[in-house]
Design an enzyme around this catalytic site. Structure first.
Site, mmCIF file in Angstrom:
data_model
loop_
_atom_site.group_PDB
_atom_site.id
_atom_site.type_symbol
_atom_site.label_atom_id
_atom_site.label_comp_id
_atom_site.label_asym_id
_atom_site.label_seq_id
_atom_site.Cartn_x
_atom_site.Cartn_y
_atom_site.Cartn_z
ATOM 1 N N VAL A 134 69.547 37.036 38.869
ATOM 2 C CA VAL A 134 70.326 36.699 37.954
ATOM 3 C C VAL A 134 70.314 37.905 36.768
ATOM 4 O O VAL A 134 71.355 38.079 36.082
ATOM 5 C CB VAL A 134 69.982 35.321 37.205
ATOM 6 C CG1 VAL A 134 70.474 35.087 35.968
ATOM 7 C CG2 VAL A 134 70.327 34.157 38.086
ATOM 8 N N GLY A 135 69.199 38.544 36.524
ATOM 9 C CA GLY A 135 68.817 39.544 35.628
ATOM 10 C C GLY A 135 69.830 40.664 36.061
ATOM 11 O O GLY A 135 70.428 41.552 35.402
ATOM 12 N N LYS A 188 68.092 36.500 28.617
ATOM 13 C CA LYS A 188 67.580 36.086 30.237
ATOM 14 C C LYS A 188 66.208 36.228 30.106
ATOM 15 O O LYS A 188 65.514 37.384 30.341
ATOM 16 C CB LYS A 188 68.237 36.968 31.160
ATOM 17 C CG LYS A 188 68.492 36.402 32.702
ATOM 18 C CD LYS A 188 67.100 35.948 33.375
ATOM 19 C CE LYS A 188 66.222 37.218 33.808
ATOM 20 N NZ LYS A 188 64.986 36.566 34.340
ATOM 21 N N CYS A 235 51.532 45.596 26.493
ATOM 22 C CA CYS A 235 51.805 46.745 26.911
ATOM 23 C C CYS A 235 51.222 48.219 26.225
ATOM 24 O O CYS A 235 51.099 48.965 26.648
ATOM 25 C CB CYS A 235 53.368 47.236 26.772
ATOM 26 S SG CYS A 235 54.041 46.523 25.192
ATOM 27 N N GLU A 237 49.223 50.691 35.389
ATOM 28 C CA GLU A 237 49.150 49.538 34.380
ATOM 29 C C GLU A 237 48.442 48.489 35.292
ATOM 30 O O GLU A 237 49.194 47.966 36.130
ATOM 31 C CB GLU A 237 50.486 49.453 33.859
ATOM 32 C CG GLU A 237 50.258 48.205 32.667
ATOM 33 C CD GLU A 237 51.588 47.939 32.022
ATOM 34 O OE1 GLU A 237 52.514 47.734 33.034
ATOM 35 O OE2 GLU A 237 51.628 47.962 30.858
ATOM 36 N N GLU A 253 62.161 48.997 26.989
ATOM 37 C CA GLU A 253 60.584 48.811 26.506
ATOM 38 C C GLU A 253 59.687 48.723 27.859
ATOM 39 O O GLU A 253 59.774 47.578 28.133
ATOM 40 C CB GLU A 253 60.411 47.866 25.479
ATOM 41 C CG GLU A 253 61.096 48.204 24.300
ATOM 42 C CD GLU A 253 60.527 49.304 23.298
ATOM 43 O OE1 GLU A 253 59.477 50.019 23.705
ATOM 44 O OE2 GLU A 253 61.124 49.615 22.427
HETATM 45 P P1 NAD Z 1 59.290 42.672 34.935
HETATM 46 O O1 NAD Z 1 59.756 43.961 35.170
HETATM 47 O O2 NAD Z 1 58.657 42.224 36.425
HETATM 48 O O3 NAD Z 1 60.100 41.433 34.412
HETATM 49 C C1 NAD Z 1 60.642 41.385 33.239
HETATM 50 C C2 NAD Z 1 62.221 40.934 33.192
HETATM 51 O O4 NAD Z 1 63.037 41.451 34.281
HETATM 52 C C3 NAD Z 1 62.057 39.374 33.749
HETATM 53 O O5 NAD Z 1 62.849 38.779 32.938
HETATM 54 C C4 NAD Z 1 62.629 39.398 35.129
HETATM 55 O O6 NAD Z 1 63.325 38.281 35.717
HETATM 56 C C5 NAD Z 1 63.523 40.471 34.839
HETATM 57 N N1 NAD Z 1 64.090 41.337 36.386
HETATM 58 C C6 NAD Z 1 63.117 41.652 37.347
HETATM 59 N N2 NAD Z 1 63.813 42.167 38.174
HETATM 60 C C7 NAD Z 1 65.077 42.414 37.795
HETATM 61 C C8 NAD Z 1 66.068 43.347 38.091
HETATM 62 N N3 NAD Z 1 66.295 43.949 39.325
HETATM 63 N N4 NAD Z 1 67.103 43.429 37.155
HETATM 64 C C9 NAD Z 1 67.156 42.842 36.049
HETATM 65 N N5 NAD Z 1 66.159 42.075 35.602
HETATM 66 C C10 NAD Z 1 65.198 41.824 36.289
HETATM 67 O O7 NAD Z 1 57.967 42.530 34.223
HETATM 68 P P2 NAD Z 1 57.020 41.159 33.709
HETATM 69 O O8 NAD Z 1 56.149 41.270 34.784
HETATM 70 O O9 NAD Z 1 57.712 39.968 33.307
HETATM 71 O O10 NAD Z 1 56.265 41.938 32.322
HETATM 72 C C11 NAD Z 1 55.170 42.721 32.387
HETATM 73 C C12 NAD Z 1 55.666 44.325 32.306
HETATM 74 O O11 NAD Z 1 56.327 44.339 30.966
HETATM 75 C C13 NAD Z 1 54.639 45.226 31.880
HETATM 76 O O12 NAD Z 1 54.857 46.525 32.552
HETATM 77 C C14 NAD Z 1 54.411 45.493 30.636
HETATM 78 O O13 NAD Z 1 53.760 46.761 30.034
HETATM 79 C C15 NAD Z 1 55.821 45.561 30.154
HETATM 80 N N6 NAD Z 1 56.006 45.192 28.762
HETATM 81 C C16 NAD Z 1 56.532 46.124 27.869
HETATM 82 C C17 NAD Z 1 56.499 46.172 26.505
HETATM 83 C C18 NAD Z 1 56.943 47.284 25.616
HETATM 84 O O14 NAD Z 1 57.459 46.843 24.505
HETATM 85 N N7 NAD Z 1 57.108 48.484 26.133
HETATM 86 C C19 NAD Z 1 56.174 44.811 25.783
HETATM 87 C C20 NAD Z 1 55.829 43.868 26.817
HETATM 88 C C21 NAD Z 1 55.728 44.219 28.198
#
Ligand code: NAD
Length: 489
Positions: free
Chosen positions: A221-222, A184, A294, A393, A260
């Site tokens: 959906v997630g 997803k 990240c 962040e 992560e």
């Molecule tokens: P996000 O947490 O908003 O979304 C990530 C994913 O989760 C998306 O696919 C989203 O649709 C899904 N999602 C949202 N709400 C959900 C829920 N309640 N249940 C299940 N799934 C849900 O993050 P983003 O804005 O897409 O990405 C940026 C973030 O990702 C930053 O905080 C960054 O640090 C982090 N990141 C971490 C790493 C790592 O390896 N540590 C790598 C890349 C990005």
């Protein structure tokens, strides 16, 4: 295999079939131009349920999880079909993720494709069974064997910042370990995931249901994937806030959750380092891909006596990096992913000013880019380590510079964070550097510019930066269960 992504849009992959989404389509936008690129299939709850059912059946009813050599073969096919379609994948990655094209020959595309080899090799070479030898308990001598087996159905939920890197860093080891997957991806980069659908169907022997791809603009959906009791494990990359709800959602059936999450990593510069070089390098790295990484070192901790020089060096490096068109080979800093993300970054710049921060360079939108979600690489001085912009962040090209009063104080400041993802240490004396390395509580550390990123190197966070490790053998083993079998000797 050309024309993988028709101008009209993409399809879901469910049970080996490319199908439209029950909720219609949603637009995907080029963040450098603000133009709608096209449309992605929008999955509804029923699609997700069907994808999980397909993954469950593929795991329970086929030999996929037991045929290690076949999985290695399929992963190499996936690598090859991705390579055969590099030009089109590169175009999509630049257009949809705003990825500087320069980075697509590395971590944005070609790197993660090459890393599939590591996963394929592990499927073949891993010691799936280990003889523990004989023991006698209550007069019964028994021979014991440890068997490693796939966890089962894995739900993979990914963000938009490095879509191929993160999608493939989950698919590779999860499949190599024998799991089936429902992927997803983030609503901002659906095409980067959806293109895998036709490639898998047409270019590999991966059986129907082993990989399912469910694009959606609806975060629920997630959440549904997380809560589904037929899913054995969630591998999640994203924000710490969403990571928390993944843990809570998975707790109902004690699901294995691999997380992560975010970071606010520190670059620790000691007083015997080349402070100007360390500050310039750190500033440069924070501007790469508009700071949407990240593990970037977004807090620069420098000796108090050298503070002004370090701020000037960081400011000069950042000022020289104008954000630009990601299709141009010289661009390092492209756009942010969306208007919402730009608003978020600009909101932090407003907070910085209100908290007394001094904008050394940047701080606004680049005049030369009237369209697209661009923000200037920005250096902020005169903030405390506890101020909002030093603590939270930002996920944009923003560096804060903070003075320290010696090595121990620098370690204290580096650790004064809810996060523990990464960091760097700069210094000339190996013993001092090593003491700092030992003191900093993070999952990866670079010393004097060393690069830790590679397929064989486990990556992940301490504290609120996550649970578990991605990549390396440790990352592969996240996707395995352990079964102990004893037979009379
Ligand atoms: P996000 O947490 O908003 O979304 C990530 C994913 O989760 C998306 O696919 C989203 O649709 C899904 N999602 C949202 N709400 C959900 C829920 N309640 N249940 C299940 N799934 C849900 O993050 P983003 O804005 O897409 O990405 C940026 C973030 O990702 C930053 O905080 C960054 O640090 C982090 N990141 C971490 C790493 C790592 O390896 N540590 C790598 C890349 C990005």
């Amino acid at each position: 295999m050309n024309g993988l992504v028709p101008a009209a849009g993409t399809l879901l992959l469910i049970g080996g079939k490319l199908v439209p989404g029950a909720a219609g389509v949603f637009p995907t936008v080029n963040p450098a131009t603000e133009e709608v690129l096209g449309y992605a299939a929008n999955a509804a709850a029923d699609d997700l349920d069907a994808a999980v059912a397909a993954a469950r059946a593929a795991f329970d009813e086929t030999e996929w999880s037991r045929d290690h050599a076949f999985r290695a073969h399929c992963l190499r096919q996936l690598r090859d079909v991705l390579r055969a379609n590099l030009a089109e994948l590169r175009e999509i990655t630049v257009a949809e993720a705003g990825a500087p094209v320069m980075l697509t020959s590395g971590p944005h595309l070609e790197g993660p494709i090459a890393d599939l080899d590591f996963a394929a090799d592990l499927a073949e070479s891993y010691s799936w069974r280990t003889d523990l030898g004989e023991r006698t308990q209550m007069g019964i001598p028994s021979r014991r064997e440890i068997r490693r087996e796939a966890v089962g159905v894995v739900g993979a939920i990914t963000p938009w910042n490095f879509p191929h890197q993160i999608n493939l860093a989950k698919l590779g080891p999860a499949l190599a370990a024998g799991n089936t997957v429902v992927l997803k991806p983030a609503p901002d980069t659906p095409w980067c995931a959806a293109v895998l659908g036709p490639l898998i169907v047409e270019g590999t022997d991966i059986p129907a249901g082993v990989v399912n791809i469910v694009t959606s603009n609806d975060h629920s959906v997630g959440a549904r994937l997380v809560e589904d009791p037929r899913v054995d494990m969630i591998t999640f990359t994203g924000s710490t806030r969403t990571g928390r709800s993944v843990m809570v959602g998975g707790a109902a059936n004690l699901k294995r959750t691999f997380l992560e999450l975010g970071g606010k990593s520190a670059a620790v510069v000691l007083d015997d380092a080349d402070i100007g070089a360390a500050a310039s390098y750190t500033a440069f790295s924070v501007a790469v891909h508009a700071g949407q990484g990240c593990a970037l070192t977004t807090r620069l901790l420098v000796p108090r006596a050298a503070y002004a020089d370090a701020v000037a060096a960081a400011g000069k490096a950042m000022a020289g990096l104008r954000p630009g068109d990601p299709t141009k080979p010289g661009t390092i800093c492209g756009p942010l992913i969306s208007a919402a993300q730009r608003d978020r970054v600009e909101g932090y710049l407003t907070i910085a000013r209100s908290e007394g921060g001094r904008i050394v360079t940047g701080g606004g939108r680049p005049e030369e880019q009237p369209r697209g979600y661009f923000v200037e690489p920005t250096v902020i001085a005169d903030v405390a380590n506890t101020d909002t912009v030093a603590r939270e962040e930002i996920f944009g090209p923003v560096l804060v510079v903070i003075p320290h009063d010696g090595d121990a104080d620098a370690v204290r400041l580096a650790n004064e964070s809810p996060y523990g993802l990464s960091g760097s240490v700069w210094g000339a004396d190996p013993e001092r550097v090593d003491r700092v390395v030992n003191g900093v509580r993070t999952g990866t550390l670079s010393v004097n510019g060393g690069l830790w990123y590679h397929a064989d190197a486990p990556f992940g966070g301490y504290k609120q930066s996550g649970l578990g490790r991605e990549m390396g053998v440790a990352g592969f083993e996240e996707y395995l269960e352990t079964k102990l079998v004893a037979t009379p000797a």
